[in-house]
Scaffold this active site. Sequence first.
Site, PDB file in Angstrom:
ATOM      1  N   CYS A 281       6.596  58.976  23.435  1.00 44.70           N
ATOM      2  CA  CYS A 281       7.511  58.270  22.523  1.00 44.70           C
ATOM      3  C   CYS A 281       7.149  56.812  22.313  1.00 44.70           C
ATOM      4  O   CYS A 281       6.730  56.429  21.216  1.00 44.70           O
ATOM      5  CB  CYS A 281       8.934  58.354  23.066  1.00 44.70           C
ATOM      6  SG  CYS A 281       9.556  60.024  23.084  1.00 44.70           S
TER       7      CYS A 281
HETATM    8  N1  LIG Z   1       9.521  63.983  25.601  1.00 46.64           N
HETATM    9  C1  LIG Z   1      10.404  63.034  25.363  1.00 46.64           C
HETATM   10  O1  LIG Z   1      10.790  62.286  26.259  1.00 46.64           O
HETATM   11  C2  LIG Z   1      11.011  62.844  23.981  1.00 46.64           C
HETATM   12  C3  LIG Z   1      12.174  62.079  23.864  1.00 46.64           C
HETATM   13  C4  LIG Z   1      12.760  61.919  22.626  1.00 46.64           C
HETATM   14  C5  LIG Z   1      12.147  62.482  21.510  1.00 46.64           C
HETATM   15  N2  LIG Z   1      10.992  63.211  21.627  1.00 46.64           N
HETATM   16  C6  LIG Z   1      10.421  63.775  20.419  1.00 46.64           C
HETATM   17  O2  LIG Z   1      10.720  65.165  20.374  1.00 46.64           O
HETATM   18  C7  LIG Z   1       9.638  65.888  19.785  1.00 46.64           C
HETATM   19  C8  LIG Z   1       9.157  66.963  20.751  1.00 46.64           C
HETATM   20  O3  LIG Z   1       8.659  66.318  21.912  1.00 46.64           O
HETATM   21  P1  LIG Z   1       8.437  67.100  23.287  1.00 46.64           P
HETATM   22  O4  LIG Z   1       8.177  66.062  24.307  1.00 46.64           O
HETATM   23  O5  LIG Z   1       9.541  68.084  23.510  1.00 46.64           O
HETATM   24  O6  LIG Z   1       7.086  67.902  22.946  1.00 46.64           O
HETATM   25  P2  LIG Z   1       6.413  69.071  23.800  1.00 46.64           P
HETATM   26  O7  LIG Z   1       4.957  68.992  23.519  1.00 46.64           O
HETATM   27  O8  LIG Z   1       6.905  69.034  25.210  1.00 46.64           O
HETATM   28  O9  LIG Z   1       6.992  70.387  23.142  1.00 46.64           O
HETATM   29  C9  LIG Z   1       6.732  70.769  21.843  1.00 46.64           C
HETATM   30  C10 LIG Z   1       6.703  72.289  21.782  1.00 46.64           C
HETATM   31  O10 LIG Z   1       6.545  72.678  20.415  1.00 46.64           O
HETATM   32  C11 LIG Z   1       5.702  73.806  20.365  1.00 46.64           C
HETATM   33  N3  LIG Z   1       5.175  73.937  19.005  1.00 46.64           N
HETATM   34  C12 LIG Z   1       4.237  73.177  18.401  1.00 46.64           C
HETATM   35  N4  LIG Z   1       4.094  73.579  17.109  1.00 46.64           N
HETATM   36  C13 LIG Z   1       4.957  74.595  16.922  1.00 46.64           C
HETATM   37  C14 LIG Z   1       5.281  75.405  15.820  1.00 46.64           C
HETATM   38  N5  LIG Z   1       4.697  75.244  14.626  1.00 46.64           N
HETATM   39  N6  LIG Z   1       6.211  76.364  15.983  1.00 46.64           N
HETATM   40  C15 LIG Z   1       6.812  76.535  17.169  1.00 46.64           C
HETATM   41  N7  LIG Z   1       6.566  75.792  18.251  1.00 46.64           N
HETATM   42  C16 LIG Z   1       5.645  74.833  18.123  1.00 46.64           C
HETATM   43  C17 LIG Z   1       4.675  73.547  21.436  1.00 46.64           C
HETATM   44  O11 LIG Z   1       4.031  74.738  21.844  1.00 46.64           O
HETATM   45  C18 LIG Z   1       5.527  72.918  22.535  1.00 46.64           C
HETATM   46  O12 LIG Z   1       6.044  73.895  23.419  1.00 46.64           O
HETATM   47  C19 LIG Z   1       8.590  64.836  19.423  1.00 46.64           C
HETATM   48  O13 LIG Z   1       8.777  64.432  18.103  1.00 46.64           O
HETATM   49  C20 LIG Z   1       8.921  63.698  20.358  1.00 46.64           C
HETATM   50  O14 LIG Z   1       8.494  62.452  19.835  1.00 46.64           O
HETATM   51  C21 LIG Z   1      10.426  63.418  22.848  1.00 46.64           C
END
Ligand SMILES: NC(=O)c1ccc[n+]([C@@H]2O[C@H](COP(=O)([O-])OP(=O)(O)OC[C@H]3O[C@@H](n4cnc5c(N)ncnc54)[C@H](O)[C@@H]3O)[C@@H](O)[C@H]2O)c1
Length: 462
Positions: A281
């Site tokens: 992030c």
């Molecule tokens: N990790 C954090 O602390 C956090 C906090 C706030 C916001 N975010 C935001 O949330 C979003 C997700 O982050 P995250 O950390 O959960 O990511 P992550 O990589 O942990 O998880 C994303 C998941 O999406 C799946 N994926 C990718 N493309 C796909 C598709 N087309 N169809 C279905 N599944 C698909 C992946 O296989 C993975 O399991 C990002 O935009 C991030 O910036 C993350």
Amino acid sequence: MEPSRAMTSLASQLESRLTDHTATVGVVGLGYVGLPLLVELARAGYEAVGFDLDERKVAAISEGRSYIPDVPTAEVSALVAAGRLRATTDFSELVKVSSVNICVPTPLRKTKDPDMSYVVSAVETIAAHLRPGLLVILESTTYPGTTQELVQPILERTGLLAGRDFFLAFSPERVDPGNPRFNTRNVPKVVGGVTPTCASLAARLYESAIESVVPVSSPRVAEMVKLLENTFRAVNIGLVNEIALMCDALGIDVWEVVSAAATKPFGFMPFYPGPGLGGHCIPIDPFYLSWKAKQSGFEARFIELAGHVNGSMPHAVVQKISEALNTRRKAVNGSRILIVGIAYKRDIDDVRESPALDVLSVLQKRGAVVSYADPHVPSLDAAHWHGEGEPLVSVGNLDAKTLRAFDCVAILTDHSAFDYAEMVRHADLIVDTRNAVKQSAPHVFRLGAPAFSETPAEVLTA
Ligand SMILES: NC(=O)c1ccc[n+]([C@@H]2O[C@H](COP(=O)([O-])OP(=O)(O)OC[C@H]3O[C@@H](n4cnc5c(N)ncnc54)[C@H](O)[C@@H]3O)[C@@H](O)[C@H]2O)c1
């Protein structure tokens, strides 16, 4: 736009299903954000279906196992056993859900431009199964305008219209992995809908699962809220990192300064220096904003400057290690260096964008023999630090003999599992970038603090 009869009836049907929890709800992307959300929706009483391309994640959930440290396996297994939660790689099951939250990654390209490919691919898949009455909510962090400029047109290519035939909103995820106090359930949820009906339906979904919902006037505002929050963090961390480097030059202890400043009951919020930004992030999101601002001819100077300062911190750490080794008449080249903590922050297992990887890479390029110890990250592929060769395996037991075997122990992530007193007792040389050892000693070199001999007091800030 005046609501049509069709919209009114679709919206009210959905509203009642959301209110009485007879709706089946979906989450696309089951990572750090998506899995906790899916679990909360299931706990709230919905039948919750998770969709992911990653078969291992889907298999783990199907077996009742959690792979996210903040989500207890016991909770997943109980919900799976009760038939309230399941996961699938079969996206044709999207036709069964009344709502779908998109939680896929939004990384940066090498050029620091947004990589929207995951969002586009997820939305195209949803569009292929779009049916009237579906509520679509984007949660992935992104630039202002994404929901209406990118997501809405893809969904409307089906001939269905947002706000009339289906409902569309943006609600930023604010999860803080490893935070024992705040979780998906008790962090207020900001929601902006493409129309007022979209907003109120999205709010209705969240009200069941999340303690407080904060409606805003549009998706664009909700998108900007998230970027303000993360830019605020990035800029303040950049400021305190610059103050730390300044304190190093002036022979002042930055940790003592921040700790004393934090006693001011108003107008100050403590941020702490460190080896640089990490995670999915803070190092990334502000560049989504500066990219978008640039398209309107606006230069986001704070963001660029903070990026520059924070990005220079791994090099400042290597410099500190080099200076510490110098006091032992040693060079980085050939020294055995132990990196303590490789995850990007305390008590989590995530190494994405971790500054410790940059430190590792620079040290290796300068000829150091680098090992790492991290109880949350048992092994590390070379690809993580753009290196080559076999994966590194975490040094398991940091006993006296192991600690003495290194020329320098560099604390980059202050996990609570480490015994810092033991490190001070047995390591020959320590570089501490987190003030984890909380004491000054002739062989301890802290980022942003003078070396022991120049230090006026022996025991410094906690
Ligand atoms: N990790 C954090 O602390 C956090 C906090 C706030 C916001 N975010 C935001 O949330 C979003 C997700 O982050 P995250 O950390 O959960 O990511 P992550 O990589 O942990 O998880 C994303 C998941 O999406 C799946 N994926 C990718 N493309 C796909 C598709 N087309 N169809 C279905 N599944 C698909 C992946 O296989 C993975 O399991 C990002 O935009 C991030 O910036 C993350």
